[in-house]
Design a protein around this motif. Sequence first.
Motif, PDB file in Angstrom:
ATOM      1  N   ARG A  87       0.874  -1.173   0.000  1.00 25.46           N
ATOM      2  CA  ARG A  87       0.000   0.000   0.000  1.00 25.46           C
ATOM      3  C   ARG A  87       0.911   1.223   0.000  1.00 25.46           C
ATOM      4  O   ARG A  87       1.838   1.290   0.800  1.00 25.46           O
ATOM      5  N   ARG A  88       0.620   2.179  -0.896  1.00 23.56           N
ATOM      6  CA  ARG A  88       1.476   3.366  -0.979  1.00 23.56           C
ATOM      7  C   ARG A  88       0.817   4.461  -1.807  1.00 23.56           C
ATOM      8  O   ARG A  88      -0.231   4.245  -2.407  1.00 23.56           O
ATOM      9  N   CYS A  89       1.487   5.601  -1.840  1.00 20.42           N
ATOM     10  CA  CYS A  89       1.083   6.687  -2.723  1.00 20.42           C
ATOM     11  C   CYS A  89       1.573   6.365  -4.129  1.00 20.42           C
ATOM     12  O   CYS A  89       2.515   5.593  -4.308  1.00 20.42           O
ATOM     13  N   ALA A  90       0.967   6.967  -5.118  1.00 21.16           N
ATOM     14  CA  ALA A  90       1.377   6.759  -6.502  1.00 21.16           C
ATOM     15  C   ALA A  90       1.155   8.033  -7.296  1.00 21.16           C
ATOM     16  O   ALA A  90       0.309   8.855  -6.946  1.00 21.16           O
ATOM     17  N   SER A  91       1.928   8.178  -8.355  1.00 24.95           N
ATOM     18  CA  SER A  91       1.774   9.361  -9.197  1.00 24.95           C
ATOM     19  C   SER A  91       1.380   9.000 -10.626  1.00 24.95           C
ATOM     20  O   SER A  91       0.908   9.838 -11.359  1.00 24.95           O
ATOM     21  N   VAL A  92       1.577   7.736 -11.010  1.00 26.62           N
ATOM     22  CA  VAL A  92       1.227   7.304 -12.357  1.00 26.62           C
ATOM     23  C   VAL A  92       0.558   5.937 -12.259  1.00 26.62           C
ATOM     24  O   VAL A  92       1.057   5.047 -11.586  1.00 26.62           O
ATOM     25  N   SER A  93      -0.601   5.790 -12.904  1.00 25.04           N
ATOM     26  CA  SER A  93      -1.248   4.479 -12.953  1.00 25.04           C
ATOM     27  C   SER A  93      -1.114   3.934 -14.367  1.00 25.04           C
ATOM     28  O   SER A  93      -0.940   4.682 -15.321  1.00 25.04           O
ATOM     29  N   GLU A  94      -1.189   2.624 -14.485  1.00 30.71           N
ATOM     30  CA  GLU A  94      -1.085   1.984 -15.798  1.00 30.71           C
ATOM     31  C   GLU A  94      -2.158   2.505 -16.751  1.00 30.71           C
ATOM     32  O   GLU A  94      -1.909   2.690 -17.925  1.00 30.71           O
ATOM     33  N   THR A  95      -3.354   2.717 -16.239  1.00 25.94           N
ATOM     34  CA  THR A  95      -4.472   3.128 -17.093  1.00 25.94           C
ATOM     35  C   THR A  95      -4.599   4.643 -17.202  1.00 25.94           C
ATOM     36  O   THR A  95      -5.320   5.125 -18.058  1.00 25.94           O
ATOM     37  N   GLY A  96      -3.930   5.382 -16.319  1.00 23.78           N
ATOM     38  CA  GLY A  96      -4.091   6.828 -16.300  1.00 23.78           C
ATOM     39  C   GLY A  96      -5.359   7.261 -15.594  1.00 23.78           C
ATOM     40  O   GLY A  96      -5.724   8.419 -15.613  1.00 23.78           O
ATOM     41  N   VAL A  97      -6.060   6.325 -14.942  1.00 18.22           N
ATOM     42  CA  VAL A  97      -7.331   6.604 -14.285  1.00 18.22           C
ATOM     43  C   VAL A  97      -7.282   6.069 -12.863  1.00 18.22           C
ATOM     44  O   VAL A  97      -6.663   5.045 -12.610  1.00 18.22           O
ATOM     45  N   THR A  98      -7.931   6.766 -11.928  1.00 24.78           N
ATOM     46  CA  THR A  98      -8.067   6.233 -10.580  1.00 24.78           C
ATOM     47  C   THR A  98      -9.475   5.705 -10.400  1.00 24.78           C
ATOM     48  O   THR A  98     -10.354   5.968 -11.206  1.00 24.78           O
ATOM     49  N   GLY A  99      -9.671   4.941  -9.326  1.00 23.56           N
ATOM     50  CA  GLY A  99     -10.986   4.363  -9.074  1.00 23.56           C
ATOM     51  C   GLY A  99     -11.197   3.047  -9.805  1.00 23.56           C
ATOM     52  O   GLY A  99     -12.316   2.606  -9.977  1.00 23.56           O
ATOM     53  N   VAL A 100     -10.094   2.434 -10.250  1.00 21.59           N
ATOM     54  CA  VAL A 100     -10.187   1.163 -10.975  1.00 21.59           C
ATOM     55  C   VAL A 100      -9.162   0.175 -10.443  1.00 21.59           C
ATOM     56  O   VAL A 100      -8.177   0.558  -9.828  1.00 21.59           O
ATOM     57  N   CYS A 101      -9.414  -1.100 -10.697  1.00 17.45           N
ATOM     58  CA  CYS A 101      -8.452  -2.162 -10.401  1.00 17.45           C
ATOM     59  C   CYS A 101      -8.104  -2.876 -11.693  1.00 17.45           C
ATOM     60  O   CYS A 101      -8.976  -3.114 -12.531  1.00 17.45           O
ATOM     61  N   ASN A 102      -6.844  -3.188 -11.861  1.00 20.83           N
ATOM     62  CA  ASN A 102      -6.368  -3.991 -12.975  1.00 20.83           C
ATOM     63  C   ASN A 102      -5.820  -5.275 -12.398  1.00 20.83           C
ATOM     64  O   ASN A 102      -5.280  -5.277 -11.300  1.00 20.83           O
ATOM     65  N   TRP A 103      -5.931  -6.375 -13.126  1.00 19.02           N
ATOM     66  CA  TRP A 103      -5.420  -7.639 -12.625  1.00 19.02           C
ATOM     67  C   TRP A 103      -4.919  -8.490 -13.787  1.00 19.02           C
ATOM     68  O   TRP A 103      -5.208  -8.225 -14.945  1.00 19.02           O
ATOM     69  N   GLY A 104      -4.156  -9.511 -13.427  1.00 15.58           N
ATOM     70  CA  GLY A 104      -3.636 -10.414 -14.438  1.00 15.58           C
ATOM     71  C   GLY A 104      -2.871 -11.547 -13.775  1.00 15.58           C
ATOM     72  O   GLY A 104      -2.838 -11.675 -12.550  1.00 15.58           O
TER      73      GLY A 104
END
Length: 151
Positions: A87-104
């Motif tokens: 758990r941490r702060c972030a400045s860039v997400s893979e999708t460029g969007v917050t409020g989502v989860c990505n999985w694989g």
Amino acid sequence: MNPQLLLIFVSALFSSALAIRCYQCSSQTDPKGVDNCGAYKAFNRTQNIAIECNSDESHMPGSFCMKVVQQSPRGFIWDGRWRQVIRRCASVSETGVTGVCNWGVYENGVYWEECYCAEDGCNHAAKSVTVSGVSLLCLLGLSFLYRRVFN
């Protein structure tokens, strides 16, 4: 568009981005036999303190929160499954969007999930997907601007 409304809209965006607080921990750094970050049991918010993402305490500066979970398949190591949570702060997400989860799933069979959110302490939950009032205001404002410009 009314300049005052635009100013309020932009202020809401920047005020929420500058002051976000997130939980910061990693099950990799937990002492043996201790689960401070919630890899195997529920995350304890009273045991962990959300930190301001742009302070010196933050390992990673950012404008939103992130939670990463990795889990091995059965039989990956001799004593069964392992699970890791960060758990941490972030400045860039893979999708460029917050409020989502990505999985694989990685080639070695390890399951991964990354969740991004933009409210104070939102990376405490089992799933970190939340939609803040500011996010809804931003979407509403953007849809209004889109209609004004393209209609």
